[in-house]
Motif scaffolding. Structure first.
Motif, short mmCIF file in Angstrom:
data_model
loop_
_atom_site.label_atom_id
_atom_site.label_comp_id
_atom_site.label_asym_id
_atom_site.label_seq_id
_atom_site.Cartn_x
_atom_site.Cartn_y
_atom_site.Cartn_z
N PRO A 112 -19.75 -0.36 13.04
CA PRO A 112 -19.17 1.29 12.88
C PRO A 112 -18.01 1.22 11.59
N VAL A 113 -17.58 -0.02 11.08
CA VAL A 113 -16.98 0.04 9.99
C VAL A 113 -17.25 0.43 8.80
N ILE A 114 -18.72 0.51 8.50
CA ILE A 114 -19.49 0.50 7.18
C ILE A 114 -20.06 1.93 7.34
N ALA A 115 -20.04 2.62 8.61
CA ALA A 115 -20.58 3.85 8.72
C ALA A 115 -19.86 4.84 8.17
N SER A 116 -20.40 5.94 7.66
CA SER A 116 -19.54 7.05 7.14
C SER A 116 -18.58 7.86 8.29
N ALA A 117 -17.22 7.94 7.79
CA ALA A 117 -16.28 8.55 8.91
C ALA A 117 -16.84 9.97 9.26
N VAL A 118 -17.45 10.71 8.17
CA VAL A 118 -18.02 11.94 8.52
C VAL A 118 -19.00 11.91 9.58
N VAL A 119 -19.94 10.91 9.23
CA VAL A 119 -21.25 11.15 10.20
C VAL A 119 -20.88 10.72 11.59
N VAL A 120 -20.04 9.77 11.45
CA VAL A 120 -19.58 9.08 13.15
C VAL A 120 -19.00 10.20 13.86
N ALA A 121 -17.98 11.20 13.07
CA ALA A 121 -17.05 12.00 13.57
C ALA A 121 -18.07 13.09 14.13
N LEU A 122 -19.15 13.48 13.53
CA LEU A 122 -20.09 14.54 13.50
C LEU A 122 -20.85 13.96 14.93
N ILE A 123 -21.14 12.77 15.15
CA ILE A 123 -21.98 12.36 16.22
C ILE A 123 -21.16 12.35 17.37
N TRP A 124 -19.62 11.78 17.35
CA TRP A 124 -18.80 12.06 18.44
C TRP A 124 -18.69 13.60 18.87
N THR A 125 -18.73 14.29 17.83
CA THR A 125 -18.50 15.86 18.33
C THR A 125 -19.58 16.18 19.01
N TRP A 126 -20.80 15.80 18.81
CA TRP A 126 -21.99 16.24 19.43
C TRP A 126 -21.90 15.62 21.05
N LEU A 127 -21.35 14.17 21.22
CA LEU A 127 -21.43 13.55 22.26
C LEU A 127 -20.36 14.37 23.44
N GLY A 154 -22.63 13.60 39.30
CA GLY A 154 -21.55 13.92 40.25
C GLY A 154 -20.24 13.70 40.10
N ILE A 155 -19.88 13.05 38.87
CA ILE A 155 -18.47 12.77 38.53
C ILE A 155 -17.56 13.80 38.25
N ILE A 156 -18.12 14.94 37.58
CA ILE A 156 -17.41 16.10 37.52
C ILE A 156 -18.24 17.22 37.86
N THR A 157 -17.61 18.59 38.25
CA THR A 157 -18.18 19.61 38.37
C THR A 157 -18.19 20.43 37.39
N GLU A 158 -17.11 20.47 36.33
CA GLU A 158 -17.00 21.34 35.45
C GLU A 158 -17.00 20.33 34.01
N PRO A 159 -17.37 21.01 32.73
CA PRO A 159 -17.21 20.13 31.59
C PRO A 159 -15.87 19.94 31.13
N ILE A 160 -15.48 18.70 30.86
CA ILE A 160 -14.12 18.21 30.37
C ILE A 160 -14.10 18.93 29.05
N VAL A 164 -21.95 13.29 26.93
CA VAL A 164 -20.85 12.74 27.85
C VAL A 164 -20.86 13.81 29.03
N ASN A 165 -20.70 14.95 28.83
CA ASN A 165 -20.52 15.95 30.05
C ASN A 165 -21.65 16.10 30.77
N ASN A 166 -22.72 16.43 30.19
CA ASN A 166 -23.98 16.38 30.76
C ASN A 166 -24.29 15.31 31.83
N LEU A 167 -24.08 14.14 31.16
CA LEU A 167 -24.43 12.91 32.16
C LEU A 167 -23.58 12.82 33.14
N ALA A 168 -22.03 13.17 33.02
CA ALA A 168 -20.99 12.87 33.93
C ALA A 168 -21.43 14.04 35.28
N GLN A 169 -21.70 15.16 34.71
CA GLN A 169 -22.10 16.16 35.73
C GLN A 169 -23.38 15.88 36.70
#
Length: 292
Positions: A109-124, A139-145, A131-136
């Protein structure tokens, strides 16, 4: 001959000095000058306004939010990025088959681009993200966090991203420091009946104390200067109402555009410099007392 021998060393460092002068020293001096003016990006009539930019800081509601966000960011990142990399380094310093794979995995992760990593986390972390789709689905959550729309959830999401990306970098520094801790001290402590936790506090921590102080300083500086993570996670808006902005994001907001206020942005830059100095002086004093 004496004159030539005196000049020769300076000829070698002259290119570096010119580079520092043009791209470091002069911009720093110019920032101090601009902080006392009403300068705009496109120039024009620049007037000296004295301490007006600094007095406006006390009336700027966005600044208080940005200061709080940056301080919280630093206070959470400081222990996590000072202790966790040390624990990981202690595990990965052991010589065993396949350990190189884990070292590489943590450092990737250190050598990965900060911008690319942040975009991936935005998508997750998006409300329709994995993350929200998997949690729903589980049955962990009922509404998106609202990871990316709630003020503090955005801050802590950015902290998680920063910690995940920085673990490998500080781990490598600790690995180098642990290599200099004598194994004889551990063996002697073990023979005296000291357990793993006792050896950690009495042998490992004193052996890497100076490295811990260095890492704490690096973490404080980088946390107070956070920009990319929050900027991308919030889509450049700084969250709802701009409440999740860092100080650097606020500086960028005031300085950008044709009508930007370079004078006030420069004053904020000086404030950031002063705020950054405080934890560094405190850490330096603490480290000095411990070493004494």
């Amino acid at each position: 001959m004496k004159t030539k021998s005196w000049i020769s060393p300076w000829l070698f460092v002259a290119p570096a000095l010119v580079w520092l002068g043009v791209f470091s020293f002069w911009p720093s001096i110019n920032t101090i000058i601009l902080a006392f003016t009403n300068a705009k990006p496109l120039g024009g009539d620049v007037e000296f306004v004295g301490l007006s930019n600094f007095s406006y800081m006390f009336r700027d509601p966005q600044l208080m939010n940005a200061l709080l966000n940056s301080l919280v960011f630093m206070l959470v990142c400081l222990p996590l990025l000072t202790i966790l990399p040390l624990l990981i380094a202690m595990l990965l310093e052991k010589k065993m088959k396949g350990i190189a794979f884990f070292r590489t995995a943590f450092y990737t992760p250190v050598i990965a681009s900060a911008v690319v990593v942040a975009l991936i986390w935005t998508w997750l972390l998006d409300e329709q993200g994995m993350v929200n789709n998997l949690a729903q689905a589980l049955g962990i959550i009922t509404e998106p966090i609202p990871f990316l729309t709630d003020r503090w959830l955005v801050i802590f999401s950015a902290i998680s991203l920063t910690v995940w990306k920085g673990l490998g970098y500080y781990m490598i520094i600790y690995l180098a420091a642990l290599a200099n801790v004598s194994k004889d001290l551990h063996e002697a402590a073990a023979m005296d009946g000291a357990g793993p936790i006792r050896r950690f506090w009495s042998v490992t921590v004193p052996g890497v104390r100076n490295t811990m102080a260095l890492i704490a300083v690096l973490v404080c500086v980088s946390a107070l200067r956070v920009f990319s993570e929050l900027y991308i996670l919030t889509g450049g808006s700084g969250g709802p109402g701009g409440e999740s902005m860092s100080i650097v994001m606020l500086i960028q907001q005031y300085a950008r555009g044709f009508a930007g206020d370079l004078g006030y942005a420069s004053a904020l830059s000086l404030l950031l410099f002063a705020v950054t100095l405080v934890p560094l002086l405190i850490l330096g004093k603490i480290n000095k007392k411990v070493n004494e």
